[in-house]
Each structure stands twice: as structure tokens, then as C-alpha cells.
Design a protein around this motif. Structure first.
Motif, PDB file in Angstrom:
ATOM      1  N   LEU A 102      10.987 -54.306  17.432  1.00 53.80           N
ATOM      2  CA  LEU A 102       9.741 -54.388  18.179  1.00 53.80           C
ATOM      3  C   LEU A 102       9.431 -55.834  18.535  1.00 53.80           C
ATOM      4  CD1 LEU A 102       7.645 -52.008  15.944  1.00 53.80           C
ATOM      5  CD2 LEU A 102       8.474 -51.510  18.250  1.00 53.80           C
ATOM      6  N   ASP A 104      -0.403 -51.012  13.855  1.00 46.24           N
ATOM      7  CA  ASP A 104       0.980 -50.665  14.222  1.00 46.24           C
ATOM      8  C   ASP A 104       1.048 -49.474  15.181  1.00 46.24           C
ATOM      9  OD1 ASP A 104       4.087 -50.168  12.328  1.00 46.24           O
ATOM     10  OD2 ASP A 104       3.630 -51.419  14.062  1.00 46.24           O
ATOM     11  N   GLY A 146      -1.032 -49.618  18.382  1.00 48.27           N
ATOM     12  CA  GLY A 146      -1.623 -49.970  19.677  1.00 48.27           C
ATOM     13  C   GLY A 146      -3.118 -49.799  19.792  1.00 48.27           C
ATOM     14  N   SER A 165       0.332 -54.389  23.902  1.00 51.88           N
ATOM     15  CA  SER A 165       0.384 -54.256  22.449  1.00 51.88           C
ATOM     16  C   SER A 165       1.826 -54.518  22.035  1.00 51.88           C
ATOM     17  CB  SER A 165      -0.009 -52.836  22.028  1.00 51.88           C
ATOM     18  OG  SER A 165      -1.353 -52.584  22.308  1.00 51.88           O
ATOM     19  N   CYS A 173       3.172 -54.295  19.279  1.00 53.97           N
ATOM     20  CA  CYS A 173       3.692 -53.347  18.283  1.00 53.97           C
ATOM     21  C   CYS A 173       4.254 -52.109  18.939  1.00 53.97           C
ATOM     22  CB  CYS A 173       2.605 -52.947  17.296  1.00 53.97           C
ATOM     23  SG  CYS A 173       1.340 -51.864  17.990  1.00 53.97           S
ATOM     24  N   LEU A 174       3.936 -51.911  20.226  1.00 59.97           N
ATOM     25  CA  LEU A 174       4.454 -50.748  20.946  1.00 59.97           C
ATOM     26  C   LEU A 174       5.427 -51.177  22.041  1.00 59.97           C
ATOM     27  CD1 LEU A 174       1.386 -48.383  21.427  1.00 59.97           C
ATOM     28  CD2 LEU A 174       3.186 -48.269  19.720  1.00 59.97           C
ATOM     29  N   THR A 175       5.885 -52.414  21.954  1.00 60.25           N
ATOM     30  CA  THR A 175       6.833 -52.910  22.950  1.00 60.25           C
ATOM     31  C   THR A 175       8.158 -53.164  22.265  1.00 60.25           C
ATOM     32  OG1 THR A 175       5.000 -54.042  24.057  1.00 60.25           O
ATOM     33  CG2 THR A 175       7.219 -54.684  24.706  1.00 60.25           C
ATOM     34  N   LEU A 229       6.943 -44.478  21.062  1.00 62.78           N
ATOM     35  CA  LEU A 229       7.127 -45.384  19.929  1.00 62.78           C
ATOM     36  C   LEU A 229       6.268 -44.990  18.738  1.00 62.78           C
ATOM     37  CD1 LEU A 229       9.031 -47.020  21.626  1.00 62.78           C
ATOM     38  CD2 LEU A 229       7.797 -49.069  21.028  1.00 62.78           C
ATOM     39  N   LYS A 268       7.723 -44.144  15.111  1.00 64.16           N
ATOM     40  CA  LYS A 268       7.295 -44.866  13.904  1.00 64.16           C
ATOM     41  C   LYS A 268       6.853 -43.888  12.831  1.00 64.16           C
ATOM     42  CE  LYS A 268       5.394 -48.798  16.296  1.00 64.16           C
ATOM     43  NZ  LYS A 268       4.665 -50.057  16.103  1.00 64.16           N
ATOM     44  N   ARG A 312      -4.772 -52.620  27.457  1.00 61.18           N
ATOM     45  CA  ARG A 312      -3.377 -52.814  27.037  1.00 61.18           C
ATOM     46  C   ARG A 312      -2.564 -51.550  27.241  1.00 61.18           C
ATOM     47  NH1 ARG A 312      -6.132 -54.328  22.754  1.00 61.18           N
ATOM     48  NH2 ARG A 312      -5.438 -52.477  21.604  1.00 61.18           N
ATOM     49  N   MET A 332       0.626 -50.531  29.945  1.00 63.18           N
ATOM     50  CA  MET A 332       1.958 -50.134  29.500  1.00 63.18           C
ATOM     51  C   MET A 332       2.278 -48.671  29.792  1.00 63.18           C
ATOM     52  SD  MET A 332       1.571 -51.893  25.772  1.00 63.18           S
ATOM     53  CE  MET A 332       3.170 -51.523  25.095  1.00 63.18           C
TER      54      MET A 332
END
Lengths: 156, 267
Positions: A23, A42, A44, A59, A61-63, B18, B22, B85, B89
């Protein structure tokens, strides 16, 4: 199995090899040792990991690190120039907008993009812009005050 | 996609995939980055209405002058999605494919009669959203299919539109209940000619409230609210109990219809 990639962080070019699952937040914090960007939720939501990628808030943490390939990233570390604090950073300090400091880098990066797009925001504009950055300590009052103060100081 | 089948997942914005990875809800062997496919990031007007490419982000929709002019209700809705954000994305198409219950785009796009174009190595097909959402996190996409475009037909003349969401906490929260209204006024009068009501977040998929639609066309707002609450199938969870959400459906329906009519009549 690592793949090579290049990216620019705070104006400097870096070349690394990363695993596909890496990440961006971990690349910044662990590979580049720029620990200003924090990992909060963790997922976003909290905004602690907010960085600016090609001019847009994301964010980290999401990339995926590989999705930052060949891009320009700005982190909180990039706001200090020759040891001098950015007006936003100074405003946060002077207005007591920091308690534990965990949300602060994300708040400042978001505020930086806001002021770039809207140099004279109203309080409501600031609240809307910061809605995605959570703070568990301050109650937000001083944070909003600091952003408003930074806006009027750069106006001069 | 054809090569890896069920072992692969498609990545666009990453805001949904993602998180699922996770939490180990999905563990794909291969992640295929859709962003490496050119020409999927667009919002255009075609002969048959709006075309939103698979890689168009919520932000692109929010800021699109075309959408602001022709489909302002879409802008109203997408402004409420998550945070800047996430909107930078995440993609609208990705949101539909994720088929999350507590989400904004599905209900409104369904009310707008939108369709998705699904492409695989074997060909392509167009799926109306009413047939696209199957269950929690489940769509009718077959393995190997990717959504490449969302198609939104033009609004009728004298259109009546609104989208309202209810969250129990901050603006960042996902909707607990939402109501999408898309219809048109009768010519010459101020009454409703046709209307589609779609309820979001109160069932495994977005749902039409047919009884409410009938009641509304005959001018019975109170009856429509009751019908909508009856049609809803909310689940008690952290965003509210089942009975609470049913009450909110009633309130939101009345407000959404009132707002839509006011906008339309004001024009």
C-alpha cells in the motif's frame, strides 16, 4: 515477487521495487521513512492517511503503491521549506489546533487543497472540506479556527 | 479475465476492493488493474443519453458541466457520497458492481432507468439496473464480465427528480435509508404524470415502491408514504432498527416528493 517503480515524493524522485500488494501508506512510512502520514482506520474513513497525489486528495491506505507509479505525491513532510513551517502548519500551532497530533497531517493536507481551490472559505466551507477527517481529541473548533486563520494570513 | 476466471478481481478505484481484501472477505490470486485500459474515463452525451465510462470517478461526475446541466439530480446525489478523497478515487461503475446495500448511486441510477454495458471475451450485453442487482454484494455479472459503461437515458420533459438520504451520524456515514424520485409532470397541470420511486438501503437491493408510485400519481402523498414503508424490507443494524427505518422511509418519501415537485413547478 517485487516490481520496480518510480515516483516523486515532495519533489524528490525515488526508485523502488515493491510487492504488488504494497500500500502507498506503507511505502511512504516504511520504505521512505516518512512517518508524518498516519494509519488510522486503514479503510479510508478517518483521513489520517490523506496525501496529495497529482494534485488530488487520496487515502493512501486504499492506494496500491503500484498505482502511485510515475505520479507526484505530496505528504506533510513536503510542507516544510528550509526548516520553515508552512502557513497552515504555523496556524495549527499558534491556534492550539493540535492535541495528540495523529489527525493533524491529514487535516493539513486537506486544508491545503481547500485553500488552493478556495482561498477565502467560509466556516461552512471549511467544515464541509474537513468532513472526511476525523479528530478524537480536539472537537474540531480550534482546527477550523486554524484553517480560517491560515486563509486570512495568506490573503495579506 | 477469461484466463484467470474466479481467481481474479478487477481493480478500478480500489476503495471497495482493497477494503474487502484487507478484511480477507476476498483473497484474489490476481488483481487486474482496469486503469491500464485506455479510453474508459469519460462522461459523454450520446444519442441515447448520458454515457459514463467505467473509470469515471464520482468526482468526475460531480464536477461535470454536462451532468450539472442535464442531470442535476445526479450531482446532488454524488456530492453526498463518502468524502472528497473517496470521490477522487472511487468510480461510479465500481460502486454499482460492488452492490453494497448502504450506498447512494444504485437507487438513483435505477430510478433513472440506467443500464450497464457488460463486456467479456465472448461478447457484450446491456443490463438494465433493475436486473443488475441480485442480492447483498451480488450482481448479475457473469465471471469474466466487466462493466465498461453506464448508460443513462435522457430525462423526460417537465421532469420531477430528487434524491434524499438519511444518515444517523455524520455526513461521512453511509445512508441508512434513501429515496430516489424520478418522474414527470402532466402537461398543462401541476400534477404528476408518471413517477418511479426507488428505495435504497432498505432491502438486499434497491427496490421500486410500486404501490407508492400508484398512490402518488393519484395525488395521495400520505398513502404513498404508507405504501413505501410497507414495501421496504429494512434490517435492524447499527444504523437503526427495522421499525425506525420504516418510519424514516415514510418521512423521506414525503420530503423527497415535495422537494422534487417544488423544483419542477418552480421551473
Amino acid at each position: 515477487m517485487k516490481l520496480p517503480m518510480r515516483l516523486t515524493v515532495n519533489g524528490e524522485k525515488y526508485e523502488l521495487a515493491v510487492e504488488p500488494r504494497r500500500l502507498l501508506v506503507d511505502l511512504l512510512r516504511d520504505d521512505l521513512e516518512m512517518t508524518g502520514t498516519k494509519k488510522g482506520c486503514d479503510m479510508g474513513v478517518c483521513g489520517a492517511c490523506t496525501v496529495i497525489m497529482d494534485g488530488k486528495l487520496v487515502s493512501s491506505c486504499l492506494t496500491l503503491a503500484l498505482d502511485a507509479k510515475d505520479r507526484e505525491i505530496m505528504t506533510i513532510e513536503g510542507l516544510v521549506r528550509d526548516g520553515v513551517l508552512h502557513p497552515l502548519q504555523r496556524a495549527f500551532v499558534e491556534n492550539w489546533a493540535i492535541q495528540c497530533g495523529f489527525c493533524t497531517p491529514g487535516m493539513i493536507m486537506t486544508a491545503k487543497v481547500l485553500l488552493g481551490e478556495n482561498p477565502s472559505p467560509t466556516q461552512e466551507d471549511v467544515r464541509q472540506a474537513l468532513a472526511g477527517n476525523l479528530c478524537r481529541c480536539t472537537g474540531y473548533v480550534k482546527i477550523i479556527k486554524a484553517v480560517m486563520a491560515a486563509a486570512s494570513s495568506t490573503e495579506r | 479475465m477469461a484466463q484467470y476466471g474466479e481467481e481474479a478481481k478487477v481493480l478500478a478505484g480500489g476503495t471497495a476492493l482493497l477494503i474487502m481484501m484487507k478484511q480477507r472477505l476476498v483473497s484474489p490470486q490476481y488483481v487486474i488493474n482496469l486503469k491500464s485500459v485506455p479510453d474508459l474515463n469519460y462522461i459523454e452525451e450520446g444519442q441515447n443519453g448520458l454515457r459514463i465510462g467505467a473509470l469515471a470517478t464520482h468526482r468526475l461526475l460531480e464536477n461535470s458541466p454536462l451532468v450539472r446541466e442535464k442531470f442535476p439530480v445526479l450531482v446532488e446525489m454524488v456530492r453526498d457520497v463518502a468524502s472528497p478523497r473517496i470521490r477522487n478515487m472511487g468510480t461510479v461503475a465500481g460502486n454499482l458492481c460492488h452492490a453494497e446495500v448502504a450506498s447512494d448511486p444504485p437507487a438513483l441510477l435505477m430510478a433513472l432507468d440506467a443500464r450497464v454495458k457488460a463486456v467479456s471475451s465472448q461478447g457484450e450485453r446491456v443490463i438494465p439496473l433493475a436486473d443488475f442487482f441480485v442480492d447483498y454484494y451480488q450482481t448479475s455479472l457473469r465471471p469474466g464480465e466487466i462493466v465498461t459503461e453506464i448508460q443513462v437515458p435522457p430525462l423526460p420533459p417537465r421532469s420531477v427528480t430528487s434524491y434524499l438520504r438519511f444518515t444517523f451520524g455524520s455526513v461521512m456515514d453511509k445512508p441508512a435509508v434513501s429515496v430516489a424520485v424520478v418522474g414527470s409532470l402532466k402537461e398543462g397541470t401541476n400534477g404528476l404524470d408518471k413517477v418511479k420511486i426507488v428505495l435504497g438501503a432498505v432491502g438486499p437491493t434497491p427496490m421500486r415502491a410500486l404501490g407508492a408510485e400508484e398512490a402518488l400519481v393519484s395525488g395521495d402523498l400520505e398513502g404513498a408514504a404508507q405504501e413505501a414503508a410497507r414495501a421496504a424490507r429494512p434490517v435492524s443494524d447499527v444504523r437503526g432498527s427495522e421499525s425506525y427505518k420504516r418510519e424514516i422511509v415514510k418521512v423521506l418519501l414525503k420530503r423527497a416528493v415535495a422537494a422534487a415537485l417544488e423544483k419542477a413547478r418552480g421551473k
